[in-house]
Design a protein around this motif. Structure first.
Motif, PDB file in Angstrom:
ATOM      1  N   ALA A   1       0.835  -1.202   0.000  1.00  0.00           N
ATOM      2  CA  ALA A   1       0.000   0.000   0.000  1.00  0.00           C
ATOM      3  C   ALA A   1       0.871   1.253   0.000  1.00  0.00           C
ATOM      4  O   ALA A   1       0.586   2.229  -0.706  1.00  0.00           O
ATOM      5  CB  ALA A   1      -0.923  -0.005   1.216  1.00  0.00           C
ATOM      6  N   LYS A   2       1.946   1.240   0.795  1.00  0.00           N
ATOM      7  CA  LYS A   2       2.876   2.370   0.814  1.00  0.00           C
ATOM      8  C   LYS A   2       3.573   2.503  -0.539  1.00  0.00           C
ATOM      9  O   LYS A   2       3.738   3.613  -1.067  1.00  0.00           O
ATOM     10  CB  LYS A   2       3.916   2.169   1.917  1.00  0.00           C
ATOM     11  CG  LYS A   2       5.038   3.219   1.951  1.00  0.00           C
ATOM     12  CD  LYS A   2       4.505   4.604   2.254  1.00  0.00           C
ATOM     13  CE  LYS A   2       5.620   5.584   2.631  1.00  0.00           C
ATOM     14  NZ  LYS A   2       6.637   5.755   1.578  1.00  0.00           N
ATOM     15  N   LEU A   3       3.965   1.387  -1.126  1.00  0.00           N
ATOM     16  CA  LEU A   3       4.596   1.405  -2.440  1.00  0.00           C
ATOM     17  C   LEU A   3       3.664   2.028  -3.470  1.00  0.00           C
ATOM     18  O   LEU A   3       4.085   2.854  -4.296  1.00  0.00           O
ATOM     19  CB  LEU A   3       4.957  -0.021  -2.858  1.00  0.00           C
ATOM     20  CG  LEU A   3       5.428  -0.212  -4.309  1.00  0.00           C
ATOM     21  CD1 LEU A   3       6.741   0.508  -4.552  1.00  0.00           C
ATOM     22  CD2 LEU A   3       5.559  -1.700  -4.640  1.00  0.00           C
ATOM     23  N   GLU A   4       2.389   1.663  -3.413  1.00  0.00           N
ATOM     24  CA  GLU A   4       1.442   2.209  -4.384  1.00  0.00           C
ATOM     25  C   GLU A   4       1.260   3.711  -4.202  1.00  0.00           C
ATOM     26  O   GLU A   4       1.144   4.457  -5.183  1.00  0.00           O
ATOM     27  CB  GLU A   4       0.103   1.481  -4.285  1.00  0.00           C
ATOM     28  CG  GLU A   4      -0.819   1.792  -5.452  1.00  0.00           C
ATOM     29  CD  GLU A   4      -2.054   0.904  -5.490  1.00  0.00           C
ATOM     30  OE1 GLU A   4      -2.724   0.898  -6.535  1.00  0.00           O
ATOM     31  OE2 GLU A   4      -2.332   0.215  -4.484  1.00  0.00           O
ATOM     32  N   ARG A   5       1.261   4.184  -2.972  1.00  0.00           N
ATOM     33  CA  ARG A   5       1.180   5.641  -2.739  1.00  0.00           C
ATOM     34  C   ARG A   5       2.395   6.340  -3.334  1.00  0.00           C
ATOM     35  O   ARG A   5       2.279   7.389  -3.969  1.00  0.00           O
ATOM     36  CB  ARG A   5       1.063   5.940  -1.244  1.00  0.00           C
ATOM     37  CG  ARG A   5      -0.259   5.519  -0.615  1.00  0.00           C
ATOM     38  CD  ARG A   5      -0.467   6.152   0.750  1.00  0.00           C
ATOM     39  NE  ARG A   5       0.527   5.732   1.724  1.00  0.00           N
ATOM     40  CZ  ARG A   5       0.415   4.647   2.482  1.00  0.00           C
ATOM     41  NH1 ARG A   5      -0.646   3.848   2.348  1.00  0.00           N
ATOM     42  NH2 ARG A   5       1.349   4.329   3.370  1.00  0.00           N
ATOM     43  N   ASP A   6       3.559   5.741  -3.129  1.00  0.00           N
ATOM     44  CA  ASP A   6       4.778   6.320  -3.688  1.00  0.00           C
ATOM     45  C   ASP A   6       4.736   6.304  -5.218  1.00  0.00           C
ATOM     46  O   ASP A   6       5.199   7.242  -5.874  1.00  0.00           O
ATOM     47  CB  ASP A   6       6.002   5.542  -3.217  1.00  0.00           C
ATOM     48  CG  ASP A   6       6.278   5.709  -1.728  1.00  0.00           C
ATOM     49  OD1 ASP A   6       5.743   6.663  -1.126  1.00  0.00           O
ATOM     50  OD2 ASP A   6       7.017   4.875  -1.160  1.00  0.00           O
TER      51      ASP A   6
ATOM     52  N   LEU B   1       8.086   2.675  -9.686  1.00  0.00           N
ATOM     53  CA  LEU B   1       7.051   2.403 -10.686  1.00  0.00           C
ATOM     54  C   LEU B   1       7.105   0.955 -11.175  1.00  0.00           C
ATOM     55  O   LEU B   1       6.069   0.308 -11.353  1.00  0.00           O
ATOM     56  CB  LEU B   1       7.217   3.364 -11.861  1.00  0.00           C
ATOM     57  CG  LEU B   1       6.878   4.830 -11.556  1.00  0.00           C
ATOM     58  CD1 LEU B   1       7.497   5.740 -12.606  1.00  0.00           C
ATOM     59  CD2 LEU B   1       5.369   5.035 -11.478  1.00  0.00           C
ATOM     60  N   ALA B   2       8.307   0.442 -11.374  1.00  0.00           N
ATOM     61  CA  ALA B   2       8.442  -0.936 -11.845  1.00  0.00           C
ATOM     62  C   ALA B   2       7.965  -1.933 -10.797  1.00  0.00           C
ATOM     63  O   ALA B   2       7.308  -2.928 -11.120  1.00  0.00           O
ATOM     64  CB  ALA B   2       9.890  -1.220 -12.229  1.00  0.00           C
ATOM     65  N   LEU B   3       8.278  -1.659  -9.532  1.00  0.00           N
ATOM     66  CA  LEU B   3       7.804  -2.526  -8.465  1.00  0.00           C
ATOM     67  C   LEU B   3       6.275  -2.471  -8.357  1.00  0.00           C
ATOM     68  O   LEU B   3       5.611  -3.498  -8.170  1.00  0.00           O
ATOM     69  CB  LEU B   3       8.437  -2.129  -7.136  1.00  0.00           C
ATOM     70  CG  LEU B   3       9.872  -2.590  -6.900  1.00  0.00           C
ATOM     71  CD1 LEU B   3      10.459  -1.892  -5.677  1.00  0.00           C
ATOM     72  CD2 LEU B   3       9.934  -4.109  -6.711  1.00  0.00           C
ATOM     73  N   ALA B   4       5.732  -1.265  -8.471  1.00  0.00           N
ATOM     74  CA  ALA B   4       4.276  -1.124  -8.401  1.00  0.00           C
ATOM     75  C   ALA B   4       3.611  -1.877  -9.556  1.00  0.00           C
ATOM     76  O   ALA B   4       2.575  -2.530  -9.370  1.00  0.00           O
ATOM     77  CB  ALA B   4       3.890   0.348  -8.441  1.00  0.00           C
ATOM     78  N   TYR B   5       4.198  -1.807 -10.731  1.00  0.00           N
ATOM     79  CA  TYR B   5       3.651  -2.559 -11.869  1.00  0.00           C
ATOM     80  C   TYR B   5       3.706  -4.056 -11.594  1.00  0.00           C
ATOM     81  O   TYR B   5       2.751  -4.789 -11.874  1.00  0.00           O
ATOM     82  CB  TYR B   5       4.432  -2.230 -13.149  1.00  0.00           C
ATOM     83  CG  TYR B   5       4.131  -3.194 -14.265  1.00  0.00           C
ATOM     84  CD1 TYR B   5       2.885  -3.177 -14.900  1.00  0.00           C
ATOM     85  CD2 TYR B   5       5.065  -4.151 -14.659  1.00  0.00           C
ATOM     86  CE1 TYR B   5       2.581  -4.089 -15.905  1.00  0.00           C
ATOM     87  CE2 TYR B   5       4.775  -5.063 -15.662  1.00  0.00           C
ATOM     88  CZ  TYR B   5       3.535  -5.032 -16.281  1.00  0.00           C
ATOM     89  OH  TYR B   5       3.230  -5.946 -17.263  1.00  0.00           O
ATOM     90  N   HIS B   6       4.822  -4.517 -11.030  1.00  0.00           N
ATOM     91  CA  HIS B   6       4.977  -5.943 -10.753  1.00  0.00           C
ATOM     92  C   HIS B   6       3.898  -6.441  -9.793  1.00  0.00           C
ATOM     93  O   HIS B   6       3.317  -7.509 -10.005  1.00  0.00           O
ATOM     94  CB  HIS B   6       6.359  -6.212 -10.172  1.00  0.00           C
ATOM     95  CG  HIS B   6       6.551  -7.621  -9.704  1.00  0.00           C
ATOM     96  ND1 HIS B   6       6.866  -8.663 -10.560  1.00  0.00           N
ATOM     97  CD2 HIS B   6       6.449  -8.178  -8.466  1.00  0.00           C
ATOM     98  CE1 HIS B   6       6.950  -9.780  -9.875  1.00  0.00           C
ATOM     99  NE2 HIS B   6       6.707  -9.524  -8.604  1.00  0.00           N
TER     100      HIS B   6
ATOM    101  N   ASP C   1       8.535   2.090   4.861  1.00  0.00           N
ATOM    102  CA  ASP C   1       9.473   2.761   3.964  1.00  0.00           C
ATOM    103  C   ASP C   1      10.629   1.856   3.563  1.00  0.00           C
ATOM    104  O   ASP C   1      11.346   2.143   2.607  1.00  0.00           O
ATOM    105  CB  ASP C   1      10.042   4.019   4.637  1.00  0.00           C
ATOM    106  CG  ASP C   1       8.997   5.111   4.789  1.00  0.00           C
ATOM    107  OD1 ASP C   1       8.263   5.342   3.812  1.00  0.00           O
ATOM    108  OD2 ASP C   1       8.920   5.719   5.863  1.00  0.00           O
ATOM    109  N   ASP C   2      10.822   0.764   4.296  1.00  0.00           N
ATOM    110  CA  ASP C   2      11.910  -0.165   4.028  1.00  0.00           C
ATOM    111  C   ASP C   2      11.388  -1.273   3.122  1.00  0.00           C
ATOM    112  O   ASP C   2      10.640  -2.133   3.546  1.00  0.00           O
ATOM    113  CB  ASP C   2      12.433  -0.756   5.340  1.00  0.00           C
ATOM    114  CG  ASP C   2      13.617  -1.685   5.133  1.00  0.00           C
ATOM    115  OD1 ASP C   2      13.945  -1.976   3.961  1.00  0.00           O
ATOM    116  OD2 ASP C   2      14.201  -2.124   6.132  1.00  0.00           O
TER     117      ASP C   2
END
Length: 359
Positions: A19-24, A100-105, A350-351
Motif C-alpha cells: 500500500a505504501k509502495l502504491e502511494r509512492d 514504478l516498476a515494483l508497483a507494476y509488478h 518505507d523499508d
C-alpha cells in the motif's frame, strides 16, 4: 533479466508495504522528466549529453585569492556541487523508475509501466535528452581535473535501472525496441567501465569504490547475459576485496580511516553483500568465504553489530549523525545465510526489504 533483486511472495505483513509502495508510485507518476541535459553548466566536451558532477568533499583554498586548486575536507559536502544537477537528477530517475516498476509488478497496472518506460526513454534513449554512456566528467575537482574514476561511485544506483527493466518484462508499455536500446546503452557503458582510464582507476580502488565498481560490472554483465564476465569478477572478490578490505577481527581499516567511518563501513559491507547475493546466481559463494586467517563478510558484520545495537560505543570518527539503523537491513539480509541471534527493530513501510531482497 532481474539482475539484482529477489522479489518476495506477498504475505499478510507485506500488504501494508505494498500500500505504501502504491502511494509512492502514484506520486512518481507526476515526476520528471529527468535528463542530464538539464544542467546549466556545459562539460569540457561541449556536449550537455555528457554526465557531469563536482567532487563533494573539495572546497576553495582559503589561502589563495581564487580558491584554486580546491582542497579536500573529507566528509564535508560542499554545497557548490548542487549547481550541477546531474547527480540529483539521476538519483531521482532511479528512485522513480524502481518505484514504478515494483508497483507494476505487484499491481499489474500498465499506467505504472508506461510512466517508467517514459522516464527510461527520456534519460537513456531519446536523442534530444539521452545521457552519453560514459562518466568522463564525474566528480571533477576545480583547479585540478575535469573528472575522476572515483566518479563511478555515483552510478551504483543504475543497478536499480537494470532491475526495473527486468520487472517491466511483459508490459505492453515496454517494447523490444526499448529493450534493445537499453541493452545497447549498457553495453557501451560497461565497455567504457572496463576500458577507460577512469574505469581502470576505479577497478583498482581498494576501498568501497572498488567494491561498488564490481557491483556495477557484475550487475550490468548479468543484464547483458555476459555470465562469464560476471563470474570472473565475483571469483576475484575473494582475494581482491574481502581479503584486502576486512581484518581477521572484522574491521574495515580503509573505511574506518574516513571521517564518516560508520557510514563507510556499513556502506562497503552493503556492497559486499550485494556481490554475495549476485554470486548466488552463478554458484560463487561469498557469504561463507573466509581467508586462511579468518577474513570474511560474516566477520565484518559481527564487528559492526554491537555498535548498532548499543552494546558498544562507536570509537571512530563519524561527522554529523551516527545512524545505527543503517546496519539493520544488512543484519536481516544476512540472517538468511547465518544463524544470527541479533534482535533488530521491525522494518517500517518505507523499508522495501519487506518486498525485495537487494543483492
Amino acid at each position: 533479466m532481474v539482475a539484482a533483486i529477489l522479489i518476495l511472495p506477498i504475505c499478510a505483513s507485506a500488504q501494508t508495504d505494498i500500500a505504501k509502495l502504491e502511494r509512492d508510485a502514484r506520486k512518481a507518476l507526476t515526476s520528471g522528466p529527468f535528463s542530464v541535459t538539464s544542467k546549466a553548466t556545459t562539460p569540457p566536451s561541449g556536449d550537455k549529453h555528457d554526465y557531469m558532477s563536482q567532487a563533494p568533499y573539495f572546497w576553495p583554498d582559503p589561502n589563495r585569492p581564487n580558491g584554486l586548486p580546491y582542497i579536500r575536507r573529507d566528509g564535508e559536502r560542499n554545497p557548490e556541487i548542487d549547481k550541477i544537477d546531474n547527480h540529483r537528477v539521476k538519483d531521482q530517475m532511479e528512485a522513480a523508475v524502481e518505484t514504478l516498476a515494483l508497483a507494476y509488478h505487484f499491481k499489474h497496472d500498465e499506467v505504472y509501466a508506461k510512466k517508467a518506460a517514459q522516464l527510461l526513454r527520456t534519460f537513456f534513449l531519446d536523442p534530444q535528452t539521452r545521457m552519453n554512456p560514459n562518466l568522463e566528467f564525474a566528480q571533477g575537482i576545480p583547479g585540478i581535473n575535469t573528472g575522476r574514476g572515483i566518479g563511478l561511485i555515483e552510478t551504483r544506483g543504475l543497478t536499480k535501472v537494470t532491475d526495473a527493466i527486468g520487472l517491466l518484462k511483459g508490459s505492453t508499455a515496454w517494447s523490444s525496441t526499448d529493450q534493445k536500446g537499453m541493452e545497447e546503452w549498457f553495453e557501451k557503458f560497461l565497455q567504457w567501465m572496463l576500458e577507460s582510464k577512469h574505469g581502470r582507476d576505479e577497478a583498482a580502488a581498494r576501498n568501497n569504490h572498488g567494491t561498488f565498481y564490481d557491483v556495477q560490472v557484475v550487475s550490468f554483465a548479468l543484464f547483458l547475459g555476459k555470465k562469464d564476465l560476471a563470474k570472473s569478477v565475483l571469483k576475484a572478490v575473494k582475494q581482491k576485496r574481502i581479503a584486502v578490505q576486512i581484518e581477521p577481527d572484522g574491521q574495515q581499516p580503509l573505511e574506518l580511516e574516513r571521517t564518516r567511518a560508520w557510514s563507510y563501513s556499513v556502506g562497503n559491507l552493503d556492497g559486499l553483500m550485494q556481490l554475495a547475493r549476485l554470486g548466488e546466481t552463478l554458484g560463487v559463494d561469498l557469504w561463507n568465504y573466509e581467508t586462511a586467517d579468518g577474513r570474511s563478510i560474516r566477520k565484518a558484520l559481527a564487528f559492526l553489530v554491537p555498535f548498532a545495537l548499543g552494546d558498544k560505543k562507536w570509537p571512530y570518527q563519524q561527522l554529523g549523525e551516527w545512524p545505527p539503523q543503517m546496519l539493520f537491513p544488512l543484519i536481516r539480509r544476512a540472517s538468511a545465510h547465518y544463524k544470527l541471534l541479533y534482535k533488530v527493530p521491525a522494518t517500517s513501510a518505507d523499508d522495501r526489504s519487506n518486498l525485495i531482497l537487494r543483492r
